[in-house]
Design an enzyme around this catalytic site. Sequence first.
Site, short mmCIF file in Angstrom:
data_model
loop_
_atom_site.label_atom_id
_atom_site.label_comp_id
_atom_site.label_asym_id
_atom_site.label_seq_id
_atom_site.Cartn_x
_atom_site.Cartn_y
_atom_site.Cartn_z
N SER A 1 0.84 -1.38 -0.07
CA SER A 1 -0.10 0.19 0.18
C SER A 1 0.79 1.34 -0.20
O SER A 1 0.32 2.21 -0.58
CB SER A 1 -0.72 -0.14 1.21
OG SER A 1 -1.74 -1.05 1.24
N HIS B 1 0.82 4.52 4.24
CA HIS B 1 0.07 5.16 3.28
C HIS B 1 0.47 6.71 3.23
O HIS B 1 0.84 7.10 2.15
CB HIS B 1 -1.39 5.19 3.69
CG HIS B 1 -1.95 3.69 3.18
ND1 HIS B 1 -3.34 3.51 3.45
CD2 HIS B 1 -1.44 2.59 3.38
CE1 HIS B 1 -3.66 2.32 3.54
NE2 HIS B 1 -2.36 1.69 3.38
#
Length: 304
Positions: free
Chosen positions: A209, A255
């Site tokens: 991610s 993230h």
Amino acid sequence: MPPQGFEGTAISGRPVRRDAQSLPVCYRHPDRETGVRCTRCERPICPECMVSASVGFQCPECVRGGSGTGHAPTAAQPRTIAGGTVAADPRLATKILIGLCVAFYLVQLAVGDRFTEHFELLGQAYVPVFGSVEGIAEGQPYRLLTAMFLHGSPIHIIFNMMSLWWIGGPLEAALGRARYLALYFVSGLAGSALTYLIAAPNQPSLGASGAIFGLFGATAVLMRRLRYDMRPVIALLVINLIFTFGWANIAWQAHIGGLVAGVITGYAMVHAPRERRALIQYGTCAVVLVVVVVLTLIRTAQLS
């Protein structure tokens, strides 16, 4: 879900709305995607239509109209908007990255927790499987990298690989293979470093991610550079951030770290002046990697 809002240019010169997962199409060959534009009229042109000029490439119409001097298209190798080489398979690196993630996940399923716990992102914690304290602070910095190829469940890897295909494929074609890979790994490592710095040392983390958020940030920069509608990509960013902070057991640090690194590196990729392009692009990657190393050393000193 893929971002929306990319546009192409029709033969008439009027903009045509396209999905963000696709590149603009050549204005003379609507069936061919391309990341290269004529330096004079800025219309998208495919390798067959590129005519090498004193600066960049021009389309056949601009050359015939006396807007510049050109050579045969084969006189120089076509380049993307970031200066990368136009490859025969513009999504090859994305396919390889997806293949590696899938291969690692299959190994996780076959070997079990022992494999995952040896390569996942972990600051410092006692691991019962090994009967010892493990983690980056214990001399295992490779976890910053290997965690990018591991996933925790079928839904986790399916969602990430779909996102990588939708976002990474068009971005690879726009930047070129080498620059795309540099962006991917720099973003992923930045996400891992921020997770290591902020998260609890005994909290494991894994997944692609961070790198994917970096690609997302670079895509936003590219869309702004090409003057595409920014509303779809902003909406998609907001949705992803809602999931990041609203869903349990998500490493938001990865993230955010990946997103910030992706925006910074992506800006250098598409805005660097032509005469110093490679120096600025790869120099920016080097600076981000230095930051990754510094953050890692700071956190390791705190845990030692």
